[in-house]
Enzyme design. Structure first.
Site, PDB file in Angstrom:
ATOM      1  N   ASP A   1       4.837   4.814   1.597  1.00  0.00           N
ATOM      2  CA  ASP A   1       3.421   5.127   1.426  1.00  0.00           C
ATOM      3  C   ASP A   1       2.520   3.908   1.395  1.00  0.00           C
ATOM      4  OD1 ASP A   1       4.572   4.609  -1.271  1.00  0.00           O
ATOM      5  OD2 ASP A   1       2.507   4.970  -1.916  1.00  0.00           O
TER       6      ASP A   1
ATOM      7  N   ASP B   1       5.363  -0.346  -1.501  1.00  0.00           N
ATOM      8  CA  ASP B   1       6.663  -0.135  -2.136  1.00  0.00           C
ATOM      9  C   ASP B   1       7.635   0.458  -1.117  1.00  0.00           C
ATOM     10  OD1 ASP B   1       5.762   2.468  -1.839  1.00  0.00           O
ATOM     11  OD2 ASP B   1       5.134   2.655  -3.913  1.00  0.00           O
TER      12      ASP B   1
ATOM     13  N   TYR C   1       1.514   9.448  -8.081  1.00  0.00           N
ATOM     14  CA  TYR C   1       0.712  10.419  -7.338  1.00  0.00           C
ATOM     15  C   TYR C   1       0.597  11.704  -8.136  1.00  0.00           C
ATOM     16  CZ  TYR C   1       0.882   7.188  -3.460  1.00  0.00           C
ATOM     17  OH  TYR C   1       0.740   6.069  -2.686  1.00  0.00           O
TER      18      TYR C   1
ATOM     19  N   GLU D   1      -3.302  -4.015  -2.007  1.00  0.00           N
ATOM     20  CA  GLU D   1      -2.234  -3.166  -1.476  1.00  0.00           C
ATOM     21  C   GLU D   1      -2.765  -2.231  -0.391  1.00  0.00           C
ATOM     22  OE1 GLU D   1       1.581  -0.577  -3.052  1.00  0.00           O
ATOM     23  OE2 GLU D   1      -0.199  -0.688  -4.331  1.00  0.00           O
TER      24      GLU D   1
END
Length: 506
Positions: free
Chosen positions: A85, A88, A246, A485
């Protein structure tokens, strides 16, 4: 005092308006269309850097190699593939499905402007849908996540040699996950339209899976959408690895409407339209329309369904047009109901972390709704808003991302000469396995690479990072994940916006 305050507010609004229409003079001396085409190409290339599984021969970001080839093996299922995603190495099904839906919507609305990039965008979609087909291949179970997020986030490892637990998480009738199941149905339905002409067999496979899982083997098996609707419950409660990464904070009603809207567009079946109307009306039309992203689809539903009303096909869809108007009015400083905050440099400021995910998603809805309006206008009480106004606001956001901002930095990696060099991304920040084949252990990655200073050795071309704070300040360091990120769901809607502006440079 009151008069002074009113005067200040008028001046502030005027400044905002000037910022929103400011020309992108600081971007480049190149032709504007060439700038957007370059950014479009890079925004699609980014997805190759997020791939999990066995990489194809035509992989262009060749510092990435095969990874996670045994995903699902502990459950005796094949869950190889899909996307990581963000920075990571976990495959989170909820944002992955949303990413796939938005890539598909980008192609459906603006694929005609993509030129040679269209096939690459379709490949990016297919990398997602191939995985979603695997995740839904068994009766009444959907695999929604691979990788233990706590273990993964304690380590700083390349995806190619990670040794953290590849725990598999699933939803079932007893442990439901309506949000993620409905989003997967939406992704498959939208993607089925994308492939309808080029690969009708694959298109039908996606649509069949969205509307029936292996029914020829088991008549009691429910459709993906029906599964989501009948066995209601938040996946946050069923998937222990979902939070705090999430969490579903917005419930699942919006995902059910979102999935039904895409199934209606893919099939034209009145069944889904009846479902939408019967489930929408209990809200009285009062939905949270000032948000759009992986956790809140209400504004997306309103914009998507407004087209039916604007085309004169379904007068009953007027409520969605009204909600779409409410949505865009929220973001226009000159309208009575404007509540949005802008940074001093003109960027929409919605969240305290990873703000670009909101910026790109909102910009996509602005240009899409503008194209639906055609010669019509949006009503913001006594202010009539033209499609061109929506496009100019979206364009200001795109130009800000690409470098027309107070920091004079492109927030797209690899675009221009000044862009983030120390992004919060494991694969980018660790040396490629082709250059350094020795295994890099969990703590070694943190000690020797994450905590070091200096540019990442691998350029994740096209990645759009979380972006600056509410004052336009940006610090380029891996330590600030909220700013540095990247994420697939930041780029996915931007693909469509950039495609639009390649042919509408203004």
């Amino acid at each position: 005092m009151k008069k002074k305050m009113m005067m200040f507010q008028r001046i502030q609004k005027f400044v905002f308006l000037m910022l929103l229409v400011a020309p992108p003079s600081t971007l480049s001396s190149r032709p504007v269309q060439e700038i957007y085409r370059d950014a479009l190409s890079k925004s699609i290339l980014f997805f190759e850097g997020q791939r999990s599984g066995k990489l194809p021969r035509n992989q262009r970001l060749n510092w990435r190699k095969d990874s996670a080839l045994r995903d699902g093996s502990q459950q005796n299922v094949d869950l190889m593939g899909g996307y990581y995603d963000a920075g990571d190495n976990v495959k989170f099904g909820f944002p992955m499905a949303y990413t796939t839906t938005m890539l598909a919507w980008s192609v459906l609305e603006f694929g005609g402007f993509m030129g040679s990039e269209l096939q690459k965008a379709m490949s990016a979609i297919r990398w997602g849908t191939d995985y979603l087909l695997k995740a839904t291949a068994y009766p009444d179970v959907i695999y929604v996540q691979v990788g233990d997020p706590s273990g993964d986030h304690r380590c700083w490892e390349r995806p190619e040699d990670m040794d953290t637990p590849r725990t598999v998480y699933k939803i079932t009738k007893d442990m439901p996950g309506t949000e993620v199941a409905a989003e997967i149905a939406a992704a498959m339905a939208a993607s089925s339209i994308v492939f309808k002409r080029s690969d009708p067999g694959y298109s039908q496979q996606l649509l069949n899976r969205a509307t029936s899982i292996l029914t020829k083997f088991n008549k009691n098996v429910h459709q993906v959408f029906e599964f989501a609707d009948k066995y209601r419950g938040s996946y946050t409660n069923s998937v222990p690895g979902a939070c705090p990464f999430y969490c579903s904070n917005n419930g699942y009603d919006d995902e059910l409407l979102w999935a039904a809207a895409w199934l209606q567009r893919a099939t034209g079946a009145v069944t889904y339209m009846n479902y939408i109307l019967s489930n929408f009306l209990p809200y009285g039309g009062n939905t949270d329309v000032n948000e759009f992203g992986w956790d809140n689809k209400h504004a997306g539903v309103s914009v998507l369904l407004s087209q039916e009303f604007l085309l004169g096909k379904m007068p009953s869809m007027h409520a969605f047009k009204e909600n779409a108007d409410k949505f865009i009015c929220w973001f226009l400083p000159e309208t009575p109901n404007s509540h949005v905050q802008f940074t001093p440099g003109g960027l929409i400021s919605k969240t305290t972390g990873s703000n670009m995910q909101a910026v790109t998603a909102i910009s996509f809805l602005l240009v899409t709704y503008a194209s639906y309006l055609g010669q019509a206008s949006a009503s913001c009480e006594n202010v009539q808003v033209t499609p061109g106004r929506l496009q100019s606001l979206a364009k200001r956001q795109v130009d800000y991302i690409l470098g027309n901002n107070p920091e004079r930095i492109s927030y797209m990696v690899g675009f221009g000469s000044n862009y983030p060099k120390e992004i919060h991304h494991r694969g980018s920040s660790l040396p490629s396995i082709t250059q350094y084949p020795r295994h890099i252990a969990c703590s070694e990655g943190y000690n020797n690479y994450f905590n070091s200073r200096g540019p990442n050795p691998n350029v994740l071309v096209g990645a759009v990072v979380g972006g600056p704070d509410q004052n336009d300040h940006y610090t380029d360091t891996r330590l600030r994940a909220q700013q540095t990120e990247p994420a697939t769901y930041i780029n996915a809607p931007l693909v469509g916006v950039l495609a639009f502006f390649t042919s509408h440079p203004y």
